[in-house]
Design a protein around this motif. Structure first.
Motif, mmCIF file in Angstrom:
data_model
loop_
_atom_site.group_PDB
_atom_site.id
_atom_site.type_symbol
_atom_site.label_atom_id
_atom_site.label_comp_id
_atom_site.label_asym_id
_atom_site.label_seq_id
_atom_site.Cartn_x
_atom_site.Cartn_y
_atom_site.Cartn_z
ATOM 1 N N GLY A 185 -50.028 14.298 -22.987
ATOM 2 C CA GLY A 185 -50.241 15.068 -21.763
ATOM 3 C C GLY A 185 -48.957 15.591 -21.160
ATOM 4 N N THR A 186 -47.840 14.935 -21.452
ATOM 5 C CA THR A 186 -46.556 15.383 -20.907
ATOM 6 C C THR A 186 -45.819 16.342 -21.843
ATOM 7 O OG1 THR A 186 -45.466 13.434 -21.844
ATOM 8 C CG2 THR A 186 -46.282 13.258 -19.583
ATOM 9 N N GLN A 187 -46.367 16.576 -23.014
ATOM 10 C CA GLN A 187 -45.727 17.482 -23.969
ATOM 11 C C GLN A 187 -46.073 18.939 -23.626
ATOM 12 O OE1 GLN A 187 -43.534 16.277 -26.215
ATOM 13 N NE2 GLN A 187 -43.983 14.314 -25.212
ATOM 14 N N GLY B 90 -49.744 22.843 -30.443
ATOM 15 C CA GLY B 90 -50.765 21.953 -30.989
ATOM 16 C C GLY B 90 -50.974 20.677 -30.202
ATOM 17 N N TRP B 91 -50.199 20.474 -29.143
ATOM 18 C CA TRP B 91 -50.309 19.236 -28.378
ATOM 19 C C TRP B 91 -51.664 19.042 -27.695
ATOM 20 C CZ3 TRP B 91 -47.419 15.295 -29.314
ATOM 21 C CH2 TRP B 91 -46.112 15.465 -29.754
ATOM 22 N N PRO B 92 -52.331 20.080 -27.226
ATOM 23 C CA PRO B 92 -53.665 19.855 -26.651
ATOM 24 C C PRO B 92 -54.648 19.238 -27.633
ATOM 25 C CG PRO B 92 -52.832 21.993 -25.985
ATOM 26 C CD PRO B 92 -51.890 21.470 -27.016
ATOM 27 N N TRP B 93 -54.536 19.571 -28.918
ATOM 28 C CA TRP B 93 -55.418 18.973 -29.907
ATOM 29 C C TRP B 93 -55.105 17.484 -30.086
ATOM 30 C CZ3 TRP B 93 -59.524 21.651 -31.078
ATOM 31 C CH2 TRP B 93 -59.483 23.049 -30.990
ATOM 32 N N SER C 151 -45.776 21.931 -19.663
ATOM 33 C CA SER C 151 -46.445 20.714 -20.125
ATOM 34 C C SER C 151 -47.927 20.734 -19.785
ATOM 35 C CB SER C 151 -45.787 19.482 -19.503
ATOM 36 O OG SER C 151 -46.040 19.446 -18.113
ATOM 37 N N GLY C 152 -48.645 19.828 -20.435
ATOM 38 C CA GLY C 152 -50.057 19.703 -20.142
ATOM 39 C C GLY C 152 -50.323 19.205 -18.742
ATOM 40 N N THR C 153 -49.438 18.365 -18.218
ATOM 41 C CA THR C 153 -49.589 17.886 -16.850
ATOM 42 C C THR C 153 -49.529 19.045 -15.865
ATOM 43 O OG1 THR C 153 -48.520 15.811 -17.484
ATOM 44 C CG2 THR C 153 -48.668 16.294 -15.130
#
Length: 214
Positions: free
Chosen positions: A36-38, A132-135, A53-55
């Motif tokens: 989530g922080t990426q 690709g971090w959300p996946w 970031s995802g946050t």
């Protein structure tokens, strides 16, 4: 492997599924916090990039769902079966929310992107590129959902940590003042349900006399 004389495979012990459930919850929770922080998005402007970031892009929702999961994980270690089932349902919903959030990959607001770019460039034109971090976050949510589902289904079969330390019945001779004081000193209430009066030994009886035959 089959059970002797039945021809059927023996059931798996409940403790094994408990380990699977908590490992899935632990891995999913840690994964959600990390992923989530990426950077879920990258803002490109005149050859300069700025990560978002995802946050930030989710308005801190990604981290809030992870917090709900870790709270449910810790509380489930101390509650009874019904409480674990309720928490399992909450954690299952949180995991489903993580999956939906990761798959949907919400785009950050324009002012959020501008704020991220302001630290590296003064350009006002930019373009967003997904990562690709959300996946990976969605995969973490799937692990959390699996663990929560196991809690809902199998929690009644698991022993609570609290029940392991519950005091069993204690024999106390209520007619013996010394025994009563010793029980009180050990933290046992002689009048409670856990105190069982000791059985008093009956005095030995003399063997019956045999009548002489004359």
């Amino acid at each position: 492997m089959t059970a002797p004389g039945t021809g059927q495979a023996p059931p798996r012990p409940a403790g094994r599924w408990r380990t699977v459930a908590y490992v899935a919850l632990l891995v999913g929770t840690i994964g959600a916090f990390v992923t989530g922080t990426q950077p879920w998005w990258t803002a490109d402007a005149t050859g300069t990039t700025a990560p978002v970031s995802g946050t930030v892009s989710s308005g801190s929702l990604s981290q809030a769902l992870a917090v709900v999961t870790v709270a449910g994980l810790l509380l489930s270690l101390t509650l009874a079966a019904r409480g674990r089932q309720v928490l399992g349902a909450v954690v299952l919903l949180a995991g489903a929310g993580m999956v939906a959030l990761g798959v949907s990959r919400p785009r950050p607001a324009a002012d959020v992107v501008a704020e991220a770019l302001r630290s590296v460039t003064l350009a006002v034109d930019w373009q967003l590129t997904g990562t690709g971090w959300p996946w990976a976050y969605a995969a973490s949510g799937l692990a959390v959902a699996v663990g929560g589902g196991l809690l809902v289904v199998l929690a009644p079969r698991w022993e609570t940590r609290r029940s392991r330390f519950e005091r069993g019945p204690v024999a106390v001779d209520l007619t013996d003042a010394t025994a009563v004081w010793k029980a009180l000193d050990a933290g046992v209430d002689p009048t409670s349900e856990t105190a069982v009066p000791s059985a008093q030994e009956a005095p030995p009886q003399a063997p019956p006399k045999r009548e002489s035959q004359g």
